[in-house]
Structures are given as C-alpha cells and as structure tokens.
Design an enzyme around this catalytic site. Structure first.
Site, short mmCIF file in Angstrom:
data_model
loop_
_atom_site.label_atom_id
_atom_site.label_comp_id
_atom_site.label_asym_id
_atom_site.label_seq_id
_atom_site.Cartn_x
_atom_site.Cartn_y
_atom_site.Cartn_z
CG ASP A 91 -2.20 -0.68 1.08
OD1 ASP A 91 -2.42 -1.26 0.00
OD2 ASP A 91 -2.99 -0.69 2.04
CG ASP A 108 -4.59 9.49 -11.69
OD1 ASP A 108 -4.97 8.77 -10.74
OD2 ASP A 108 -5.37 9.97 -12.54
CD GLU A 134 -4.86 3.52 -1.47
OE1 GLU A 134 -5.20 3.62 -0.29
OE2 GLU A 134 -5.66 3.63 -2.41
#
Length: 240
Positions: A91, A108, A134
């Site tokens: 993550d 992004d 993510e």
C-alpha cells in the site's frame, strides 16, 4: 507442415471492428503487420485485445483479473513442485493525503511512479499488479526464503528514493508498506488464504509505523523423494 495464411476472407470483412481498433489505438497498442482482415491480422487483433484486458490502464501493470489467474497458477505449481514462491502486497502510505493536498491528477502520477519503481526492483519473470486504488501485489515464483526479505526491502527502498514531479517545481516522495507470505510447499492451499496471510503482514507493517516490510516467518523446507511419494500417494518407483 506449416499452413500458409489464406489471406483476406470475404466473410471476415463483414466484422465490425471499429470499436476494437479505436480501443487499441487509444491504448497505444501496435496493430499487426499483416494484410487487414487476413487470419494473421485478426489473430493479432485478438491477441492485442487479450493483452489489453489483462492490463491496468493507468500503470500498464497486470490488473486484478490477471493477478488472480497468476496467483492460482503459482500456488498450484508450488503444491506440485515444492519450489518456494513469495507473495508481496503493498500500500502507498498516507495516499489519501496526497490526493487531498495535491489533487487526483497528482495522485495518478504518484501511482504510476510507484508502479515503475516496483517493476524496476523485481525480475522480468515476476508478476507485478495493481490490485486496487493505491494497492499493489507481486508474485515472485522460485523465490527462496532467504531472498524474500532482500527483494521486499529493495522494493521499499526503490519507492522511497523516487522523486515524483507532480507540477513544475514541485516533487513528491512517498513510501510503501509491504506484507509478504510464502506459498505452502507440497500443500494444496488456496489463493484466498495466501492473500489473507500476506495481508496480515501488511497490517503489521502499518501498525509498526509504515515504510517497512513485514514477512511471515518461514523455514526453508526440504522434502525427500519418499516424503514426496507419500504426499502424492505414489510409490517411490513411480517418482521420476
């Protein structure tokens, strides 16, 4: 004996491929270098669409569908061969803060930069996937227990060292938390259980402060030919 391409077939020219071609063009995919509507050309279109369906559109990594297929194949292979395989789940730390502070366009760019950093830190044979917003995962076949912490740390360090230009004059740096677990050798497990074990280590990495890798304790296992025979219910004479 090889079969030559018969060339364009009249019936195939009736196919409406406009949407498929637009999709491939939008994705930047190369069209086959063959006569349009020939069998070779159509096969190339099908192959390109199949590859596109397995890719995450933002990062170009494997998407969750392809990742789950690879995970199933790998856990089955480990059960049959006994070779070690590692699953890492990752993550981006505090990613919501990135979006809230710098906007989703910057978010992004961060996701793409992290994807590149992960891919650069592993082998071509490894499967790197974006499995959520993510969230990433890596399947590492034929990865020894002793090598697992090394590759996890290499990924973590590679991401942490990456400078991400989100706007003129502005650069961000982010970190990732990683959790990892090895597939059970010589045991018929399931992809879901493997994921759950890796996820538990990811939660531990977050609880311990983030920007770190936590791997499930694992002991190198060596199985003899006789033990393999017992596991697969065959006699030693049948063992290759």
């Amino acid at each position: 004996m090889t079969v030559s391409d018969p060339g364009p077939l009249p019936a195939l020219r009736q196919l409406d491929l406009d949407r498929a071609l637009q999709l491939l063009d939008q994705a930047g995919a190369l069209l086959p270098d063959a006569e349009p509507y020939s069998v070779a050309w159509l096969q190339g279109i099908i192959d390109a669409l199949a590859d596109l369906s397995n890719r995450d559109p933002l990062t170009g990594l494997s998407n969750r569908r392809n990742f789950e297929m690879q995970l199933t194949r790998e856990i089955d292979r480990v059960a049959r061969s006994g070779e070690a395989a590692l699953l890492l789940v990752l993550d981006i730390d505090h990613f919501k803060k990135v979006n809230d502070t710098h906007g989703h366009a910057a978010g992004d760019l961060v996701i793409k930069a992290v994807a590149d950093a992960i891919a650069q830190a592993v082998r071509p044979m490894d499967t790197v996937a974006r499995v959520g917003g993510e969230e990433f995962a890596v399947v590492l076949p034929n990865c020894s227990v002793s090598f697992g912490p090394t590759v996890a740390e290499r990924i973590r360090a590679n991401v942490a060292a990456t400078e991400i230009a989100t706007s003129p004059g502005q650069k961000l740096q982010v970190t990732v938390s990683l959790g990892g677990a090895f597939a059970p050798q010589w045991v018929r497990s399931s992809p879901l259980l493997w994921m759950e074990r890796a996820d538990r280590q990811l939660y531990r990495a977050k609880a311990e402060g983030r920007n770190r890798a936590c791997l499930e304790p694992q002991v190198e296992s060596v199985v003899s030919a006789d033990e393999k025979s017992m596991l697969f219910a065959v006699t030693p004479e049948e063992t290759p």
